[in-house]
Write an enzyme that holds these catalytic residues in place. Structure first.
Site, PDB file in Angstrom:
ATOM      1  N   CYS A  92     -37.439  42.796 -22.657  1.00  0.00           N
ATOM      2  CA  CYS A  92     -37.029  43.715 -23.719  1.00  0.00           C
ATOM      3  C   CYS A  92     -36.302  44.878 -23.043  1.00  0.00           C
ATOM      4  CB  CYS A  92     -38.215  44.173 -24.569  1.00  0.00           C
ATOM      5  SG  CYS A  92     -39.436  45.191 -23.718  1.00  0.00           S
ATOM      6  N   CYS A 166     -32.814  43.189 -26.291  1.00  0.00           N
ATOM      7  CA  CYS A 166     -32.065  43.671 -25.122  1.00  0.00           C
ATOM      8  C   CYS A 166     -30.644  43.113 -25.074  1.00  0.00           C
ATOM      9  CB  CYS A 166     -32.810  43.347 -23.831  1.00  0.00           C
ATOM     10  SG  CYS A 166     -33.249  41.619 -23.643  1.00  0.00           S
ATOM     11  N   CYS A 170     -29.243  39.797 -20.170  1.00  0.00           N
ATOM     12  CA  CYS A 170     -29.875  38.770 -19.347  1.00  0.00           C
ATOM     13  C   CYS A 170     -28.850  37.692 -18.997  1.00  0.00           C
ATOM     14  CB  CYS A 170     -31.054  38.149 -20.096  1.00  0.00           C
ATOM     15  SG  CYS A 170     -32.090  37.105 -19.069  1.00  0.00           S
TER      16      CYS A 170
END
Length: 216
Positions: A92, A166, A170
């Site tokens: 997150c 988020c 990633c």
């Protein structure tokens, strides 16, 4: 996100301790990583944690845990020391709420049958107090957990990457399963709201676990 260890951050009075940690981890990873690689990871992990730490007393202890976990992840990803169990990463923004709760719930549910990590794209200084309280109510302690920055090694090690709020921070690697869970941010909720998040996460975690292992 950190992708390659650096050692150029100031370490002040902790430099000697960091060298000692590096030496200890070199023994742990004998035959896996060179001592130079381990030292770079230790110093880079310290620098990453120091960016958000206002009180640096416990930084060496946290650095050792963070660096060792990253090295374990790297060893697994490179098939030098595979864990032998499914690997799950929760991400997150602050790693102070949702990802910590989900990781703790999955860890408690599976008791070592799944290797679980969590990280944040912009980690906070400490865990949300309501999150710690709500998890304690169901017998899951977060007392030794701390926000950790997202690093490339833990993503590479993961079989499943769960993101929560988020965005696209990633990196995407082939052969991994990615899921985005639409879960409210506990930082914006009171304790009752955090309890509701906990139960929503519990349901999702149970489903995730059942798809990865055979539950007793």
């Amino acid at each position: 996100m950190s992708t390659s260890p650096q050692t150029d951050a100031p370490t002040g009075p902790h430099e000697h301790v960091l060298h000692r940690i590096s030496e200890e981890l070199a023994v742990t990873f004998t035959g896996v990583f060179a001592a130079e690689t381990i030292e770079r990871y230790v110093f880079e992990s310290y620098a990453a944690l120091a960016r958000t730490a206002k009180i640096k007393t416990y930084l060496p202890i946290l650095t050792r845990r963070f660096a060792q976990d990253r090295l374990n992840a790297l060893a697994h990803a490179k098939r030098m020391r595979p864990s032998g169990v499914p690997e799950v990463l929760f991400v997150c923004v602050q790693n102070a709420g949702r990802s910590q709760m989900a990781a703790a719930l999955l860890r408690d549910l599976t008791q070592g049958a799944i290797n679980v990590r969590s990280a944040g794209s912009m980690p906070a200084e400490h865990l949300d107090e309501n999150v710690v309280t709500a998890m304690g109510e169901v017998g899951v302690s977060l007392g030794e957990e701390f926000p950790k920055p997202l690093t490339d090694d833990v993503v590479q090690a993961a079989d499943v990457v769960i993101t929560m709020g988020c965005g696209d921070t990633c990196p995407i690697y082939p052969g991994k399963k990615y899921e985005d869970w639409n879960i409210s941010d506990p930082a914006e909720l009171d304790l009752d709201g955090v309890r509701a998040v906990r139960e929503a996460l519990r349901a999702r975690v149970e489903k995730l676990a059942s798809g990865l292992i055979t539950m007793p």
